[in-house]
Design a protein around this motif. Structure first.
Motif, PDB file in Angstrom:
ATOM      1  N   LYS A 122      89.298  -6.385  28.843  1.00  0.00           N
ATOM      2  CA  LYS A 122      89.748  -7.573  28.121  1.00  0.00           C
ATOM      3  C   LYS A 122      91.000  -7.311  27.299  1.00  0.00           C
ATOM      4  O   LYS A 122      91.396  -8.125  26.462  1.00  0.00           O
ATOM      5  CB  LYS A 122      88.618  -8.072  27.203  1.00  0.00           C
ATOM      6  N   LEU A 150      84.803 -26.226  31.954  1.00  0.00           N
ATOM      7  CA  LEU A 150      86.165 -25.738  32.175  1.00  0.00           C
ATOM      8  C   LEU A 150      86.975 -26.739  32.992  1.00  0.00           C
ATOM      9  O   LEU A 150      88.165 -26.958  32.722  1.00  0.00           O
ATOM     10  CB  LEU A 150      86.130 -24.384  32.887  1.00  0.00           C
ATOM     11  N   LYS A 173      87.822 -29.703  30.775  1.00  0.00           N
ATOM     12  CA  LYS A 173      88.813 -29.316  29.769  1.00  0.00           C
ATOM     13  C   LYS A 173      90.195 -29.197  30.404  1.00  0.00           C
ATOM     14  O   LYS A 173      91.209 -29.565  29.803  1.00  0.00           O
ATOM     15  CB  LYS A 173      88.406 -27.984  29.129  1.00  0.00           C
ATOM     16  N   GLU A 174      90.232 -28.670  31.640  1.00  0.00           N
ATOM     17  CA  GLU A 174      91.504 -28.490  32.337  1.00  0.00           C
ATOM     18  C   GLU A 174      92.146 -29.836  32.664  1.00  0.00           C
ATOM     19  O   GLU A 174      93.366 -29.968  32.695  1.00  0.00           O
ATOM     20  CB  GLU A 174      91.271 -27.696  33.618  1.00  0.00           C
ATOM     21  N   GLU A 230      84.672 -26.713  22.093  1.00  0.00           N
ATOM     22  CA  GLU A 230      84.326 -25.399  22.633  1.00  0.00           C
ATOM     23  C   GLU A 230      82.962 -25.469  23.311  1.00  0.00           C
ATOM     24  O   GLU A 230      82.085 -26.233  22.900  1.00  0.00           O
ATOM     25  CB  GLU A 230      84.319 -24.355  21.518  1.00  0.00           C
ATOM     26  N   TRP A 235      77.121 -21.944  23.821  1.00  0.00           N
ATOM     27  CA  TRP A 235      76.173 -21.101  24.550  1.00  0.00           C
ATOM     28  C   TRP A 235      74.883 -20.948  23.765  1.00  0.00           C
ATOM     29  O   TRP A 235      74.895 -20.866  22.546  1.00  0.00           O
ATOM     30  CB  TRP A 235      76.755 -19.714  24.774  1.00  0.00           C
ATOM     31  N   ASP A 277      82.649 -13.934  26.157  1.00  0.00           N
ATOM     32  CA  ASP A 277      84.105 -14.010  26.210  1.00  0.00           C
ATOM     33  C   ASP A 277      84.548 -15.266  26.945  1.00  0.00           C
ATOM     34  O   ASP A 277      83.733 -16.137  27.288  1.00  0.00           O
ATOM     35  CB  ASP A 277      84.683 -12.739  26.853  1.00  0.00           C
ATOM     36  N   GLU A 278      85.860 -15.373  27.214  1.00  0.00           N
ATOM     37  CA  GLU A 278      86.402 -16.587  27.831  1.00  0.00           C
ATOM     38  C   GLU A 278      85.895 -16.805  29.253  1.00  0.00           C
ATOM     39  O   GLU A 278      85.984 -17.899  29.796  1.00  0.00           O
ATOM     40  CB  GLU A 278      87.938 -16.539  27.833  1.00  0.00           C
ATOM     41  N   ASN A 279      85.321 -15.769  29.867  1.00  0.00           N
ATOM     42  CA  ASN A 279      84.760 -15.889  31.213  1.00  0.00           C
ATOM     43  C   ASN A 279      83.256 -16.128  31.201  1.00  0.00           C
ATOM     44  O   ASN A 279      82.629 -16.212  32.264  1.00  0.00           O
ATOM     45  CB  ASN A 279      85.068 -14.631  32.026  1.00  0.00           C
ATOM     46  N   GLY A 280      82.681 -16.213  30.010  1.00  0.00           N
ATOM     47  CA  GLY A 280      81.245 -16.421  29.899  1.00  0.00           C
ATOM     48  C   GLY A 280      80.427 -15.159  30.060  1.00  0.00           C
ATOM     49  O   GLY A 280      79.223 -15.217  30.301  1.00  0.00           O
TER      50      GLY A 280
END
Length: 331
Positions: A10, A94, A97-98, A106, A109, A138-141
């Motif tokens: 990361k 995601l 959001k995109e 956000e 979880w 993290d940003e990837n789950g």
């Protein structure tokens, strides 16, 4: 110089990156690639990258040494990942959001319910953010972490081959202490590696980019993070780094990791510059290597089939490169 118990995957790139709609040069089935721009990342500037120590990024799998069962143990990298239902929700989030610039929410979880089960002794990496006593994905789950390498666990058999818990030793590749132009393979007390992260490299790791051993006679080592400091680093300019990786003998490496004074790590990978990896001849394999198993110091009766025993038979021998080391008996 190493971030204790952290993971390098990361680590931010030294440059700001952008995604190109072209096939990846790093991952065969990835339809896009991430390339570095000419703009230095603000995270690198905040960490004082210009005064950081540049080191070779070694291509292996990340490991960690810390105590377990009352003695130093090697721990393997194991990310905690979401279950199928949570992963579907995360992907929908995601996507929405995109496609909605106004969506600033956000993803929430539930660590206890959204993630797959993990081994009993799993621990999160030390640099993971905590919220209400739980690690934050993290940003990837994913939640990066570690699991102890048990002696008879087939899943981690290559990890097990580089440690001996009976004598509390690890098989380590490092720079020779008295000769900077020489590599050294040695048996190191695990206690000397406590709270350090290392890279496991070898025959059965990441496609074996360094050409170590063979399928019949596999060879593996641990390499401490930050072990190979770069002496003649290029300037932090995109074109200078590109030229260095392409034309310099010392640049025949996977990438650079800068160790900053505040403990932060910053990296650049060859693929960030559009260059391929692995490559036929690496810098690591252009250097001589000596084997120093300290037989008189440890006086260990190793199992006849283990790597430690095979390297003990080669004690004090010098080779022109790592690829030239051959074992007589399979492991």
């Amino acid at each position: 110089m190493r971030r204790l118990g952290s993971v390098q995957s990361k680590v931010p790139c030294v440059f700001v990156t952008e995604v190109k709609d072209e096939p990846s040069v790093k991952r065969e089935h990835q339809p896009f690639k991430v390339l570095a721009t000419e703009t230095i990342n603000y995270k690198a500037l905040d960490a004082d990258i210009y005064n950081a120590i540049p080191t070779e990024k070694v291509d292996g799998t990340c490991c960690y040494v810390t105590n377990y069962k009352g003695q130093p143990y090697l721990w393997a990298r194991l990310d905690r990942k979401p279950n199928k239902q949570a992963e579907k929700r995360f992907k929908r989030f995601l996507y929405s959001k995109e496609n909605s610039k106004e969506n600033s929410k956000e993803f929430i979880w539930n660590v206890e319910e959204d993630f797959k089960s993990i081994p009993e002794y799993w621990i999160p990496a030390k640099d993971i953010e905590q919220l209400n006593g739980n690690p934050v994905p993290d940003e990837n789950g994913h939640i990066p972490g570690w699991v102890p390498v048990e002696k008879n666990n087939k899943q981690y058999c290559w990890h097990s081959s580089v440690v001996n818990y009976e004598f509390e030793l690890a098989l380590v590749l490092n720079r020779h202490a008295d000769d900077p132009g020489l590599l050294e393979i040695s048996a190191v007390p695990l206690s000397d590696l406590l709270e350090q992260t290392l890279e496991l490299i070898g025959t059965n790791i990441n496609g074996n980019p360094y050409g170590l051993g063979s399928k019949k006679h596999p060879i593996h080592f641990l390499v401490p993070h930050g072990a190979f400091q770069i002496k003649n680093q290029p300037t932090l300019k995109h074109e200078d780094l590109l030229s260095w990786f392409e034309g310099c003998r010392e640049g025949k490496i996977e990438g650079i990791v800068w160790h900053c004074n505040d403990g932060c790590l910053i990296k650049v990978h060859r693929h960030h510059l559009g260059l391929r990896w692995p490559i036929p001849e690496t810098y690591m394999n252009s250097q001589p290597v000596v084997i120093n198993m300290n037989r008189t110091k440890f006086d260990c009766a190793f199992d006849s089939k283990c790597l430690f025993n095979h390297f003990s038979k080669l004690d004090n021998q010098k080779f022109s490169r790592l690829k030239d080391i051959k074992l007589d008996v399979g492991i």
